[in-house]
Write a protein that holds these residues in place. Sequence first.
Motif, PDB file in Angstrom:
ATOM      1  N   ARG A  19      52.814  32.285  34.680  1.00  0.00           N
ATOM      2  CA  ARG A  19      51.373  32.518  34.834  1.00  0.00           C
ATOM      3  C   ARG A  19      50.935  33.651  33.907  1.00  0.00           C
ATOM      4  NH1 ARG A  19      50.312  27.734  37.074  1.00  0.00           N
ATOM      5  NH2 ARG A  19      51.036  27.537  39.231  1.00  0.00           N
ATOM      6  N   PRO A  20      49.750  33.551  33.306  1.00  0.00           N
ATOM      7  CA  PRO A  20      49.298  34.558  32.334  1.00  0.00           C
ATOM      8  C   PRO A  20      48.674  35.777  33.006  1.00  0.00           C
ATOM      9  CG  PRO A  20      47.663  32.825  32.488  1.00  0.00           C
ATOM     10  CD  PRO A  20      48.800  32.411  33.401  1.00  0.00           C
ATOM     11  N   THR A  21      49.504  36.615  33.632  1.00  0.00           N
ATOM     12  CA  THR A  21      48.990  37.778  34.343  1.00  0.00           C
ATOM     13  C   THR A  21      49.159  39.047  33.515  1.00  0.00           C
ATOM     14  OG1 THR A  21      51.095  38.185  35.471  1.00  0.00           O
ATOM     15  CG2 THR A  21      49.523  36.699  36.552  1.00  0.00           C
ATOM     16  N   ALA A  22      48.463  40.110  33.924  1.00  0.00           N
ATOM     17  CA  ALA A  22      48.522  41.377  33.191  1.00  0.00           C
ATOM     18  C   ALA A  22      48.252  42.535  34.141  1.00  0.00           C
ATOM     19  CB  ALA A  22      47.502  41.383  32.058  1.00  0.00           C
ATOM     20  N   GLY A  23      48.765  43.722  33.779  1.00  0.00           N
ATOM     21  CA  GLY A  23      48.479  44.935  34.535  1.00  0.00           C
ATOM     22  C   GLY A  23      49.348  45.102  35.765  1.00  0.00           C
ATOM     23  N   PRO A  24      49.106  46.179  36.533  1.00  0.00           N
ATOM     24  CA  PRO A  24      49.869  46.398  37.767  1.00  0.00           C
ATOM     25  C   PRO A  24      49.522  45.346  38.805  1.00  0.00           C
ATOM     26  CG  PRO A  24      48.045  47.931  37.642  1.00  0.00           C
ATOM     27  CD  PRO A  24      48.078  47.213  36.320  1.00  0.00           C
ATOM     28  N   VAL A  25      50.413  45.184  39.784  1.00  0.00           N
ATOM     29  CA  VAL A  25      50.159  44.220  40.856  1.00  0.00           C
ATOM     30  C   VAL A  25      50.107  44.960  42.187  1.00  0.00           C
ATOM     31  CG1 VAL A  25      51.322  42.412  39.553  1.00  0.00           C
ATOM     32  CG2 VAL A  25      52.598  43.681  41.300  1.00  0.00           C
ATOM     33  N   SER A  26      49.610  44.270  43.200  1.00  0.00           N
ATOM     34  CA  SER A  26      49.514  44.827  44.545  1.00  0.00           C
ATOM     35  C   SER A  26      50.283  43.929  45.495  1.00  0.00           C
ATOM     36  CB  SER A  26      48.045  44.911  44.974  1.00  0.00           C
ATOM     37  OG  SER A  26      47.931  45.257  46.346  1.00  0.00           O
ATOM     38  N   LEU A  27      51.045  44.537  46.402  1.00  0.00           N
ATOM     39  CA  LEU A  27      51.832  43.773  47.372  1.00  0.00           C
ATOM     40  C   LEU A  27      51.555  44.298  48.774  1.00  0.00           C
ATOM     41  CD1 LEU A  27      55.479  42.575  47.102  1.00  0.00           C
ATOM     42  CD2 LEU A  27      54.751  43.833  49.139  1.00  0.00           C
ATOM     43  N   LEU A  38      55.086  38.027  52.427  1.00  0.00           N
ATOM     44  CA  LEU A  38      54.570  39.028  51.497  1.00  0.00           C
ATOM     45  C   LEU A  38      53.479  38.390  50.653  1.00  0.00           C
ATOM     46  CD1 LEU A  38      57.891  40.645  50.171  1.00  0.00           C
ATOM     47  CD2 LEU A  38      56.506  41.354  52.135  1.00  0.00           C
ATOM     48  N   GLU A  39      52.425  39.141  50.393  1.00  0.00           N
ATOM     49  CA  GLU A  39      51.326  38.690  49.537  1.00  0.00           C
ATOM     50  C   GLU A  39      51.303  39.577  48.293  1.00  0.00           C
ATOM     51  OE1 GLU A  39      49.319  36.162  50.318  1.00  0.00           O
ATOM     52  OE2 GLU A  39      49.559  35.921  52.495  1.00  0.00           O
ATOM     53  N   LEU A  40      51.249  38.960  47.127  1.00  0.00           N
ATOM     54  CA  LEU A  40      51.215  39.713  45.870  1.00  0.00           C
ATOM     55  C   LEU A  40      50.011  39.259  45.060  1.00  0.00           C
ATOM     56  CD1 LEU A  40      54.169  40.633  43.568  1.00  0.00           C
ATOM     57  CD2 LEU A  40      52.101  39.640  42.585  1.00  0.00           C
ATOM     58  N   LEU A  41      49.210  40.224  44.624  1.00  0.00           N
ATOM     59  CA  LEU A  41      47.980  39.952  43.878  1.00  0.00           C
ATOM     60  C   LEU A  41      48.107  40.495  42.466  1.00  0.00           C
ATOM     61  CD1 LEU A  41      45.011  38.879  44.145  1.00  0.00           C
ATOM     62  CD2 LEU A  41      44.364  41.237  44.684  1.00  0.00           C
ATOM     63  N   ALA A  42      47.741  39.666  41.484  1.00  0.00           N
ATOM     64  CA  ALA A  42      47.817  40.063  40.075  1.00  0.00           C
ATOM     65  C   ALA A  42      46.564  39.615  39.342  1.00  0.00           C
ATOM     66  CB  ALA A  42      49.049  39.443  39.411  1.00  0.00           C
ATOM     67  N   CYS A  43      46.202  40.367  38.316  1.00  0.00           N
ATOM     68  CA  CYS A  43      45.070  39.994  37.466  1.00  0.00           C
ATOM     69  C   CYS A  43      45.521  38.974  36.425  1.00  0.00           C
ATOM     70  CB  CYS A  43      44.511  41.221  36.744  1.00  0.00           C
ATOM     71  SG  CYS A  43      43.925  42.530  37.833  1.00  0.00           S
ATOM     72  N   ASP A  44      44.703  37.953  36.207  1.00  0.00           N
ATOM     73  CA  ASP A  44      44.947  37.056  35.087  1.00  0.00           C
ATOM     74  C   ASP A  44      44.695  37.825  33.791  1.00  0.00           C
ATOM     75  OD1 ASP A  44      45.148  33.896  34.431  1.00  0.00           O
ATOM     76  OD2 ASP A  44      43.777  34.866  33.022  1.00  0.00           O
ATOM     77  N   ALA A  45      45.391  37.461  32.738  1.00  0.00           N
ATOM     78  CA  ALA A  45      45.237  38.171  31.473  1.00  0.00           C
ATOM     79  C   ALA A  45      43.828  38.039  30.907  1.00  0.00           C
ATOM     80  CB  ALA A  45      46.254  37.656  30.461  1.00  0.00           C
ATOM     81  N   ASP A  46      43.125  36.952  31.258  1.00  0.00           N
ATOM     82  CA  ASP A  46      41.807  36.710  30.672  1.00  0.00           C
ATOM     83  C   ASP A  46      40.704  36.446  31.687  1.00  0.00           C
ATOM     84  OD1 ASP A  46      42.644  36.763  27.853  1.00  0.00           O
ATOM     85  OD2 ASP A  46      43.719  34.912  28.343  1.00  0.00           O
ATOM     86  N   ASP A  47      41.036  35.794  32.807  1.00  0.00           N
ATOM     87  CA  ASP A  47      39.972  35.317  33.690  1.00  0.00           C
ATOM     88  C   ASP A  47      40.485  35.144  35.115  1.00  0.00           C
ATOM     89  OD1 ASP A  47      37.536  34.192  34.561  1.00  0.00           O
ATOM     90  OD2 ASP A  47      38.249  32.168  34.149  1.00  0.00           O
ATOM     91  N   GLY A  48      39.933  35.906  36.046  1.00  0.00           N
ATOM     92  CA  GLY A  48      40.245  35.696  37.452  1.00  0.00           C
ATOM     93  C   GLY A  48      41.470  36.446  37.942  1.00  0.00           C
ATOM     94  N   LEU A  49      41.945  36.009  39.107  1.00  0.00           N
ATOM     95  CA  LEU A  49      43.063  36.644  39.803  1.00  0.00           C
ATOM     96  C   LEU A  49      44.076  35.586  40.227  1.00  0.00           C
ATOM     97  CD1 LEU A  49      40.897  38.884  42.168  1.00  0.00           C
ATOM     98  CD2 LEU A  49      42.196  39.718  40.200  1.00  0.00           C
ATOM     99  N   TRP A  50      45.313  36.043  40.448  1.00  0.00           N
ATOM    100  CA  TRP A  50      46.373  35.190  40.972  1.00  0.00           C
ATOM    101  C   TRP A  50      46.927  35.817  42.247  1.00  0.00           C
ATOM    102  CZ3 TRP A  50      47.889  30.481  39.191  1.00  0.00           C
ATOM    103  CH2 TRP A  50      47.471  30.113  37.905  1.00  0.00           C
ATOM    104  N   VAL A  51      47.157  34.990  43.269  1.00  0.00           N
ATOM    105  CA  VAL A  51      47.843  35.450  44.467  1.00  0.00           C
ATOM    106  C   VAL A  51      49.108  34.611  44.645  1.00  0.00           C
ATOM    107  CG1 VAL A  51      46.537  33.954  46.066  1.00  0.00           C
ATOM    108  CG2 VAL A  51      47.614  36.054  46.909  1.00  0.00           C
TER     109      VAL A  51
END
Length: 237
Positions: A19-27, A38-51
């Motif tokens: 998945r094209p994610t970027a930056g720190p993540v939250s768990l 466990l739930e992990l949230l990450a920013c997409d490199a260009d658009d939106g979020l991934w969980v």
Amino acid sequence: MSKNKHMLANSSALVGADRPTAGPVSLAQGVYGARGNLELLACDADDGLWVFWFNADLDSDPLETPDVPPGSWSAGLHFAAGHRYVDALIVQSTLGPDHLEVLALDADGVLQSWYWSPGPGFQRRETDAATHVVRFAAVHAVGVLRLTVEGAEGDAHHLVSTAAGYPERSWAPTATGAPLADEASARALIEAAGAASVGIAPGTARTAASTRDGGTTELTWRDDAGRIRHLGVPTRA
């Protein structure tokens, strides 16, 4: 050895490697499954979020999700399209019941407020938490969110949102908030666990606590290739 036991060794797991994610993540630890996922949230490199979610159940527990067996991370769910985000945080809520709270900082410095509920999924609230934000942190207790936001000049202030009017939220100034991420301590824990050989990208080391295996420090970071890494380190004596 089960995959969950392996996740408590010094060999970290990749999360969402394709998945094209970027930056720190939250768990955060959720309440789903026999033992709390466990739930992990990450920013997409260009658009939106991934969980992504981790099945913390044991092989001996009833299998509820054949597509994500015990000890495995999900393939990920994309949401919040239409904005580029630079940081985001996820917490398990006591409201709903069992809703999830998301705070997501977009590239324009707007700290958006979201929540997840069964059925509709992730929904953005009408009222954002703050604007002109560079960095933030939040804690949740009994439906109350306490927030620390930092601006471009390094000025920090605190906000609180009670459960009144939930699922909508309003924000008011308060005297205390949440501590900002301590990357140095997280990096030291990753190194002490013997997991730093894959590299630790600057600004990405984070810690969270869970009840897995009687108490676990959940470590997340990005390696030298930019991939999300996760490692659980037992905290019990």
